[in-house]
Enzyme design. Structure first.
Site, PDB file in Angstrom:
ATOM      1  N   ASP A  96       0.885  -1.235   0.036  1.00 22.16           N
ATOM      2  CA  ASP A  96       0.039   0.135  -0.046  1.00 22.16           C
ATOM      3  C   ASP A  96       0.957   1.356  -0.064  1.00 22.16           C
ATOM      4  OD1 ASP A  96      -1.963  -1.874   0.391  1.00 22.16           O
ATOM      5  OD2 ASP A  96      -2.707  -0.741   2.282  1.00 22.16           O
ATOM      6  N   HIS A 251       3.885  -2.208   3.108  1.00 24.57           N
ATOM      7  CA  HIS A 251       3.681  -0.863   2.261  1.00 24.57           C
ATOM      8  C   HIS A 251       5.135  -0.399   1.652  1.00 24.57           C
ATOM      9  CE1 HIS A 251       1.185  -0.545   5.794  1.00 24.57           C
ATOM     10  NE2 HIS A 251       0.369   0.385   5.082  1.00 24.57           N
TER      11      HIS A 251
HETATM   12 ZN   LIG Z   1      -2.545   3.254   3.397  1.00 21.16          ZN
END
Ligand SMILES: [Zn+2]
Length: 294
Positions: A96, A251
């Site tokens: 993400d 991430h």
């Molecule tokens: Zn996020």
């Protein structure tokens, strides 16, 4: 003498019989009249109910027409897969908040390992890294929508705000890669303290438009303060141990160099367990949070 005579009793009997016949006739007539009125009332009541019901139907169809946000962005639709796959011994690596310089390093590792993954991108980061959006797509990975701004207060303030933000990223991905995105991930997951007021409406609207969202059931913990390559690896292992079908949260934002460092070890871990690596497409059965505790 007439009273007490046989004639008198004969006349008395005839009179009683006539009275009985008269009484019976009167009561039968009144029963028929009452019944008729009663039936009339019932049918009136029934037609009244039907009328009330048809009014309700009319009102509710007017209500559904009055949901203005359903008219927003008429081209913002996805075609949902009819069958959803549930494959065991499978891990879906998800990243993400990119793309960023970290995405380049991650893509290099994935290429070397011949592994596919999923990138839930932030639109405003994608604007600055369009070449990376193309590379993600060209190398066979999935691109999903995470958000454009990633500003929780704004995007979760209303369904309209959510759609405004979503559409910017949708257009960006489509115009840059030629692919219409069909999957997405909510910032903070599908329900969080910011979306608690209207998450039901947002989820309903996005589902109505055919988009599929994916939460996760294992987390690398790389978003917490003081995360290190070691903590990312051990969180991943710990949250994956008891599962056979895993969507792992990671991430690829600029500060996550420790995630990049941990990635080869994470891949080794899943390989050792005999897992295959797949990217998420909308025919993959979603993993979604449970709402009971919210
Ligand atoms: Zn996020």
């Amino acid at each position: 003498m007439y009273f007490g005579s046989v004639r008198f009793f004969k006349h008395l009997i005839v009179a009683v019989i006539l009275l009985l016949i008269f009484g019976l006739t009167i009561s039968t007539i009144s029963l028929v009249v009452i019944n008729k009125n009663y039936k009339g009332q019932i049918s009136e009541m029934q037609s009244g109910t039907v009328l009330a019901q048809s009014n309700l139907v009319e009102e509710s169809s007017q209500n559904s027409l009055s949901i203005a946000y359903q008219e927003l962005y008429p081209d913002l639709h996805a075609t949902q897969a009819e069958v959803k796959r549930i494959e065991l011994k499978t891990v879906y690596l998800t990243f993400d908040d990119g793309p960023s310089a970290r995405t380049v390093e991650i893509l290099d590792i994935l290429k070397k390992e011949d592994i596919k993954a999923t990138f839930f991108i932030i639109g405003k980061e994608g604007e600055k890294n369009k070449d990376l959006l193309r590379r993600i797509s060209d190398e066979g990975h999935s691109i999903g929508i995470h958000t454009y701004s990633h500003v929780y207060n704004n995007i979760y303030a209303s369904v309209e705000n959510y759609l405004d933000d979503f559409y910017l990223t949708y257009e960006l991905i489509y115009n840059t890669t030629g692919i219409k995105p069909e999957i997405f991930r909510f910032p903070g997951g599908s329900i969080n303290k910011y979306s608690a007021q209207d998450y039901v409406e947002i989820i309903a609207e996005m589902t109505r438009r055919g988009f599929t969202y994916y939460d996760w059931n294992a987390s690398s913990g790389d978003a917490v303060a003081n995360a290190t390559a070691n903590s990312v690896y051990s969180n991943t292992v710990q949250s994956s141990e008891d599962k056979d079908r895993i969507i792992l949260l990671m991430h690829d934002s600029i500060s996550k160099s420790f995630t990049v460092s941990a990635l080869p070890g994470i891949i080794e871990y899943y390989k050792a367990r005999g897992f295959k690596f797949e990217c998420i497409t909308n025919d993959v059965s979603p993993i979604a949070f449970n709402y009971i505790n919210y």
